[in-house]
Scaffold this motif. Structure first.
Motif, PDB file in Angstrom:
ATOM      1  N   ALA A 168       0.830  -1.206   0.000  1.00 51.94           N
ATOM      2  CA  ALA A 168       0.000   0.000   0.000  1.00 51.94           C
ATOM      3  C   ALA A 168       0.866   1.258   0.000  1.00 51.94           C
ATOM      4  O   ALA A 168       0.569   2.232  -0.722  1.00 51.94           O
ATOM      5  N   LEU A 169       1.941   1.264   0.810  1.00 57.45           N
ATOM      6  CA  LEU A 169       2.813   2.432   0.860  1.00 57.45           C
ATOM      7  C   LEU A 169       3.492   2.660  -0.482  1.00 57.45           C
ATOM      8  O   LEU A 169       3.569   3.796  -0.967  1.00 57.45           O
ATOM      9  N   LEU A 170       3.979   1.596  -1.099  1.00 60.79           N
ATOM     10  CA  LEU A 170       4.616   1.735  -2.410  1.00 60.79           C
ATOM     11  C   LEU A 170       3.650   2.303  -3.435  1.00 60.79           C
ATOM     12  O   LEU A 170       4.007   3.169  -4.243  1.00 60.79           O
ATOM     13  N   ALA A 171       2.416   1.815  -3.404  1.00 65.18           N
ATOM     14  CA  ALA A 171       1.407   2.333  -4.330  1.00 65.18           C
ATOM     15  C   ALA A 171       1.130   3.802  -4.061  1.00 65.18           C
ATOM     16  O   ALA A 171       1.017   4.613  -4.991  1.00 65.18           O
ATOM     17  N   ALA A 172       1.030   4.169  -2.784  1.00 64.83           N
ATOM     18  CA  ALA A 172       0.770   5.563  -2.427  1.00 64.83           C
ATOM     19  C   ALA A 172       1.897   6.474  -2.904  1.00 64.83           C
ATOM     20  O   ALA A 172       1.670   7.653  -3.229  1.00 64.83           O
ATOM     21  N   LEU A 173       3.107   5.939  -2.954  1.00 63.17           N
ATOM     22  CA  LEU A 173       4.260   6.722  -3.421  1.00 63.17           C
ATOM     23  C   LEU A 173       4.384   6.728  -4.938  1.00 63.17           C
ATOM     24  O   LEU A 173       5.315   7.312  -5.488  1.00 63.17           O
ATOM     25  N   GLY A 174       3.467   6.026  -5.605  1.00 68.42           N
ATOM     26  CA  GLY A 174       3.475   6.019  -7.060  1.00 68.42           C
ATOM     27  C   GLY A 174       4.382   4.981  -7.679  1.00 68.42           C
ATOM     28  O   GLY A 174       4.619   5.006  -8.897  1.00 68.42           O
ATOM     29  N   ARG A 175       4.884   4.035  -6.868  1.00 68.27           N
ATOM     30  CA  ARG A 175       5.747   2.987  -7.408  1.00 68.27           C
ATOM     31  C   ARG A 175       4.889   1.823  -7.885  1.00 68.27           C
ATOM     32  O   ARG A 175       4.189   1.197  -7.089  1.00 68.27           O
ATOM     33  N   ASP A 176       4.938   1.520  -9.159  1.00 65.86           N
ATOM     34  CA  ASP A 176       4.181   0.372  -9.660  1.00 65.86           C
ATOM     35  C   ASP A 176       5.048  -0.869  -9.824  1.00 65.86           C
ATOM     36  O   ASP A 176       4.532  -1.976 -10.004  1.00 65.86           O
ATOM     37  N   ARG A 177       6.370  -0.711  -9.724  1.00 67.56           N
ATOM     38  CA  ARG A 177       7.300  -1.833  -9.817  1.00 67.56           C
ATOM     39  C   ARG A 177       8.424  -1.617  -8.800  1.00 67.56           C
ATOM     40  O   ARG A 177       8.817  -0.483  -8.527  1.00 67.56           O
ATOM     41  N   VAL A 178       8.950  -2.715  -8.272  1.00 67.77           N
ATOM     42  CA  VAL A 178      10.052  -2.621  -7.312  1.00 67.77           C
ATOM     43  C   VAL A 178      11.031  -3.763  -7.558  1.00 67.77           C
ATOM     44  O   VAL A 178      10.682  -4.795  -8.144  1.00 67.77           O
ATOM     45  N   LEU A 179      12.261  -3.548  -7.081  1.00 67.26           N
ATOM     46  CA  LEU A 179      13.306  -4.556  -7.201  1.00 67.26           C
ATOM     47  C   LEU A 179      13.236  -5.478  -5.984  1.00 67.26           C
ATOM     48  O   LEU A 179      13.282  -5.014  -4.838  1.00 67.26           O
ATOM     49  N   VAL A 180      13.126  -6.780  -6.220  1.00 67.19           N
ATOM     50  CA  VAL A 180      12.947  -7.734  -5.127  1.00 67.19           C
ATOM     51  C   VAL A 180      13.837  -8.956  -5.320  1.00 67.19           C
ATOM     52  O   VAL A 180      14.376  -9.202  -6.407  1.00 67.19           O
ATOM     53  N   ARG A 181      13.992  -9.719  -4.226  1.00 74.13           N
ATOM     54  CA  ARG A 181      14.612 -11.030  -4.312  1.00 74.13           C
ATOM     55  C   ARG A 181      13.560 -12.000  -4.832  1.00 74.13           C
ATOM     56  O   ARG A 181      12.525 -12.205  -4.183  1.00 74.13           O
TER      57      ARG A 181
END
Length: 415
Positions: A168-181
């Motif tokens: 939810a926080l990532l979405a609120a910040l406008g991030r639709d993709r993130v780098l993950v393991r």
């Protein structure tokens, strides 16, 4: 692992150390938010914008200047003209002067000149004019810019698990993709010419393959992206061809069956030609026989016993920790609890025994445990009826009723 015939066994801890030392890492990948759920973040995320990004109302009511309400009371309410409405989604900021009010919705931008919101329940809900029965302080029921997170501030640290709240926080910040393991790709094969696929009627001497389903499901529960290749017959060349064809499609390979010292156990023979795989024995019961090593460009491979209970115990002891290491988890094994034994238990000296059990939560808040089924490694129904593994250490040969034992709860998604 000790050489065959050497007469020595590795302890569970020694074998696990060998396994974890042989497990590397997987390069991070970029995923969409929902695909990243449950994984570990592989980057530090900073806030590109403040949260909230604009000053807005925290409740339905009336935007006012706090100073204009200071004399309000139930006995002598103040009355203010209402000059307009501000709704959520308004894209331009309105304004108002002293001694005025504007009706406002939760989440709507605060008008310029207003510094507080009077909740609807503290007013007569007027349209042209509103009577307020209590004063409000400056900032009351107002969400300030950046009060949750300032622009440029750390939002989520690398290594954090991405649950619903973090998504939810990532979405609120406008991030639709993130780098993950990423989830390790685990490929599971069952070996044995006696095996048939689920759905076929077994003839005399045939056994329906359940191991590949067991291990694939266990790998998925551990957080991996698992799939079952199916059955591979006791054919040296076929096994080699299949393994070679899958090396680029898996981060971990798991086989079941063919790891004992029988003349027809082709897994041991075939893998010596394709990689460096060590076969030996661990001081545990069930699951004594184990193969571990690497194929091709260092793809880890686990060769588990063919009995289903042995396969499950070996998976829990060695494969699950390997998956969790690739996921970047901080802990590799399941959490354990101490429970009171409800019955007498026996175990051979020098061997760590894993028995299937049923863990009970007592009214006092503690745990008790009873065994289900005998020690046989082929007892699938008893395995299905269990919800834990009872661990009897190497130095213990007898557990008397009422004494404490270590229990590994086998709970879904126990991460």
């Amino acid at each position: 692992m000790a050489a065959e015939g050497a007469g020595t066994l590795r302890t569970v801890e020694e074998q696990l150390a060998v396994v974890l030392d042989g497990i590397g890492t997987i390069d991070p990948i970029e995923l969409t938010l929902l695909d990243a759920q449950g994984l570990l973040l592989a980057e530090n995320v900073l806030a590109d914008l403040p949260l909230p990004s604009f000053e807005n109302a925290a409740t339905d009511g009336y935007a006012v200047r706090a100073v204009d309400t200071r004399s309000a009371s139930p006995a002598e309410p103040i009355t203010l003209p209402v000059i307009g409405d501000v709704v959520a989604g308004t894209k331009s900021r309105s304004g108002m002067g002293p001694g005025l009010a504007m009706r406002i919705m939760t989440g709507a931008p605060m008008p310029a000149g207003a510094d507080a919101v009077i909740p609807l329940e503290d007013t007569d809900r007027g349209v042209a004019r509103v009577a307020a029965w209590r004063p409000v302080e400056s900032g009351e029921f107002v969400r300030r810019v950046g009060e949750d997170l300032q622009a440029g501030a750390p939002a989520i640290a690398s290594g954090s698990a991405l649950g619903p709240q973090q998504i939810a926080l990532l979405a609120a910040l406008g991030r639709d993709r993130v780098l993950v393991r990423p989830r390790p790709r685990v490929l599971v094969l069952s070996t044995g010419s006696e095996l048939i696929e689920v759905g076929q009627r077994a003839s005399f001497g045939e056994v329906t393959d359940s191991n590949s389903y067991l291990v694939a499901a266990a790998a998925r529960d551990a957080g991996a992206d698992s799939r079952r290749f199916g059955i591979v017959p006791d054919d040296h060349s076929k096994l080699l061809d299949i393994l070679e064809s899958q090396l680029l499609r898996a981060d971990i390979l798991v086989t079941t069956g063919g790891v004992s010292m029988g003349a027809f156990d082709v897994v041991r023979q075939a893998l010596t030609e394709l990689g460096t795989v060590e076969f030996g024995q661990v001081a545990m019961q069930p699951g004594r026989a184990l193969g571990f090593g690497h194929l091709g460009a260092r793809v880890p491979i686990f060769c588990l016993p063919g009995n289903p209970v042995s396969a499950l115990v070996s998976f829990e002891a060695f494969v699950r920790p390997a998956i969790r290491k690739l996921l970047g988890k901080r802990t590799f094994g399941r959490a354990t609890v101490q429970a009171a034994a409800l019955e007498r238990m026996e175990s051979p000296a020098g061997v760590r025994q894993f028995r299937r059990g049923v863990l009970h939560r007592e009214a006092t808040g503690g745990y008790s445990v009873s065994l289900v089924g005998g020690p046989g490694a082929h007892l699938i129904a008893a395995m299905a009826a269990s919800n834990c593994l009872v661990v009897i250490d190497e130095v213990v040969t007898e557990v008397v009723p009422g004494s404490r034992v270590t229990v590994v709860p086998l709970l879904l998604s126990n991460r």
